[in-house]
Structures are given as C-alpha cells and as structure tokens.
Design a protein around this motif. Structure first.
Motif, PDB file in Angstrom:
ATOM      1  N   GLY A 176      -0.917   5.877   4.026  1.00 57.78           N
ATOM      2  CA  GLY A 176      -1.776   7.143   3.220  1.00 57.78           C
ATOM      3  C   GLY A 176      -0.578   7.218   2.368  1.00 57.78           C
ATOM      4  O   GLY A 176       0.575   7.136   1.710  1.00 57.78           O
ATOM      5  N   ALA A 215      -9.449  11.533  10.815  1.00 61.85           N
ATOM      6  CA  ALA A 215      -9.100  10.107  11.102  1.00 61.85           C
ATOM      7  C   ALA A 215      -9.282   9.823   9.654  1.00 61.85           C
ATOM      8  O   ALA A 215      -9.096   9.216   8.446  1.00 61.85           O
ATOM      9  N   ASN A 240      -5.386  15.297  15.737  1.00 61.27           N
ATOM     10  CA  ASN A 240      -5.565  15.234  14.427  1.00 61.27           C
ATOM     11  C   ASN A 240      -4.018  13.569  14.130  1.00 61.27           C
ATOM     12  O   ASN A 240      -3.315  13.824  14.559  1.00 61.27           O
ATOM     13  N   SER A 277      -4.103  11.742  11.305  1.00 60.36           N
ATOM     14  CA  SER A 277      -4.574  11.851   9.708  1.00 60.36           C
ATOM     15  C   SER A 277      -3.124  12.682   8.815  1.00 60.36           C
ATOM     16  O   SER A 277      -2.604  12.337   8.774  1.00 60.36           O
ATOM     17  N   THR A 289      -5.093  18.226   6.222  1.00 63.20           N
ATOM     18  CA  THR A 289      -6.765  18.403   6.955  1.00 63.20           C
ATOM     19  C   THR A 289      -6.721  19.484   7.562  1.00 63.20           C
ATOM     20  O   THR A 289      -8.907  19.387   7.652  1.00 63.20           O
TER      21      THR A 289
END
Ligand code: NAP
Length: 311
Positions: A74, A200, A227, A229, A233
């Motif tokens: 990321g 994701a 979660n 991610s 988000t």
C-alpha cells in the motif's frame, strides 16, 4: 555524497544491508527533510518504511530524488501524481505479503464470530468454573461472505473463505475469472447478499469511504465487517454508530482512520476484535518485503529494470 536515504524503523540486518550501499538512516521523513541542504541535495533514492504523507512539498526538498522504494504494497501515503510530475519512480512490495494478510483477515473473522477473546477471558477469570460454559457463538461454515476488492490479497482471502465452506461473493470494478464466486457490480448489492464483508481495497482518495453508511446498512444487524485494507476505505463514524446501536453484529479491524490513534468509541465495544495494523507483521514476510524493497533499490542504482514499479 549520500545517494540512498532509508526512512523508518529497519531491523539490524536490513540496516546492515543498506549500510553496505552507503545509505543514511532517518526515523521519519521529517528528519530527512530537516537534514542539511547538502545531504538532501544528493538523495536520489528514498527507501521508505513510513506512513507520513510524501507529496509535492516533501519531494521538492529532495531535488535529485528519482526513486521512492516503498516497504509495503500500500503506497497511499505517496502521491503518485506528484511523483509523476517530477519524474520520480515509485516501487512497492506486492505478493510476498498476501498470505499473511489473508490469514489475519480470516483469523479476525473467526475470532469475532466464535467469541474467542471473550472465551479466553472466560477461562482466565475463572468464570468457567463458577458459572459454566459461555454463551453460544455463531457458526461460520455455510454462511455467505463477500470480499470488497478482489485483488491480490482479496483473492487469497476468498480462497480461504471457500476452504472454510463459506459461499463466496465479491465486488470489484469488473468481473473476474473465479471458481464460481458470485459477482456484484456494486458494494451495496454485495453487502445485501452476505453475512461477513471483508474489505481488501487499496487505500487513498479514490476509495475513501467506499464502504459507506449505505453499504453498512445493507450488511445489517447480523453483518460482520472485517477490514485489513486501510482505515480510510470505511466510513468509520457510520460503522461505529452501527456497532453501538445494533446496526451491525460486529467487526474485526486491523486498520483505522488516524492510526495509531484509535477512536476511543471502539474501546467501549465488546463486539469488535482490534489489531494494531499487523497484517504482514511476521518475521518471514517482513524479511521478504525488505528484500524486495532492496532489490528495487539496487536495480535502480545499477540502471536495471525495476522489479515492482507502481508508476
Ligand atoms: P491490489 O491487488 O492492487 O488490489 C486492490 C483492490 O482494490 C482491487 O480489487 C481493485 O479493484 C481495488 N481498487 C483499486 N482502485 C480502486 C478504485 N479506484 N475504486 C474501487 N476499487 C479499487 O492490491 P493488494 O496487493 O491486494 O493490496 C490491497 C491493499 O491491502 C493495499 O493497498 C493495502 O492498503 C492493504 N494492505 C494492508 C495490510 C495490513 O497490514 N493490514 C498489508 C498489506 C496490504 P479491481 O479489482 O476493480 O481492480
């Protein structure tokens, strides 16, 4: 002159590897930017292991910057448009962490559904001996699970959900080839169809609050969100409202808005499992991420093709 600046908390072996190529070390990007101008002027490569925003203002203080090698898949802290505008290449560390992050998503899903935190406390507190067994928990196999973002990690999560005998649904921007998983063109329809919703997605402005209040409402009072991610988000305020008021059954969360500070409302909830952003945090995976980051740095310095370019 220093060509490589390594930013963040590196292990001893990682520091030794960077020291071999003459890197200077700083704990934070701010520390590098506060270094004397002659040190900053020579920096062509930043090996980046940090979440501080890295955009135009920061890049402009590093006039020779040509590569940001991110430690992590990321890279939402790094502004790709600003990097592009300055001809700065960015790399990340995809794939080597997929298994660990997917494992954590499944672990949190099972912990939440089966009440493992409460069960552990039941044993330790002696309540088991005094009051007997704890309340019954929720059956996972046979339920329906949805993955939001069937990318590299999302696919590993979906494989594991299928192995646990859940019915797998997913939402991505386009339908993918799958072993028969059900595609939903929008996240509300996905949330409406499942019991567990695993997020994701990539982070960053484009996916901010992708899991909106409407998605949370569609998941409903029996629904559980997981979660792994980025905190951005999910509409965290809407999720907290639902968790507090019975609009959701629970959540398993590894990432938060404004982490490492966490909204204190989470700490009052007994229907959530909270983790300190440890999706990839195992010895083996972190070592592999470091190696991939360094391969990108050394390839760049040698004038070779980058292994995992982002832009
Ligand atoms: P990936 O393969 O690029 O998959 C990302 C997913 O995000 C894809 O399904 C993609 O959708 C979706 N997406 C991207 N841009 C979007 C947009 N503008 N609108 C809607 N959907 C969009 O990435 P990955 O390797 O699986 O990693 C996913 C994320 O996991 C990382 O970016 C990182 O933030 C997070 N992560 C967390 C941890 C942790 O420790 N918790 C560790 C590693 C990674 P399509 O399928 O439609 O292309």
């Amino acid at each position: 002159m220093t060509e490589v600046a390594a930013i963040g908390g590196y292990s001893d072996s990682e520091r030794a590897a960077y020291a071999e190529i003459g890197a200077v070390f700083h704990d934070t990007l701010s520390d590098l930017l506060a270094a004397p101008e002659d040190e900053r002027a020579g920096v062509r490569v930043v090996a980046y292991k940090h979440h501080q925003a890295f955009g135009a203002a920061e890049m402009d203080k590093l006039p020779a910057l040509a590569l940001i090698a991110n430690y992590g898949v990321g890279y939402d802290a790094i502004s790709i448009p600003d990097a592009d505008a300055r001809g700065v290449k960015v790399t990340n560390t995809p794939n080597v962490l997929n298994d660990d992050v997917a494992d954590l998503a499944i672990a949190m899903l099972l912990m939440q559904a089966r009440g493992l935190v409460q069960g552990d406390a039941w044993v330790r507190s002696g309540t088991w001996a005094k009051e007997g067994p704890p309340p019954l928990a929720r059956k996972v196999s046979g339920s329906r699970a949805g993955v939001v973002g069937l990318g590299r990690i999302g696919r590993e999560i979906a494989d594991r959900l299928a192995a646990l005998k859940l019915e797998v649904h997913y939402h991505s921007r386009s339908e993918k080839e799958t072993p028969g998983w059900t595609y939903h063109a929008d996240p509300v329809s996905l949330a409406d169809a499942v019991d567990f919703l695993v997020v994701a997605l990539v982070g960053g402005p484009e996916t901010e609050h992708y899991v909106s209040r409407e998605v949370i409402d569609a998941l409903g009072p029996q629904g559980v969100i997981v979660n792994i991610s980025r905190g951005s988000t999910i509409d965290e305020g809407a999720m907290l409202d639902a968790l507090e008021q019975g609009g959701l059954a629970g959540a398993g969360l590894d990432v938060f808005q404004g982490e490492p500070k966490v909204d204190p409302r989470f700490l009052e909830l007994d229907n959530v499992v909270l983790q300190p952003h440890v999706g990839s945090a195992t010895h083996g995976t972190r070592a592999d991420m470091g190696k991939l980051q360094r391969r990108n740095v050394t390839a760049f310095l040698a004038g070779d093709a980058l292994e995992t370019p982002v832009n």
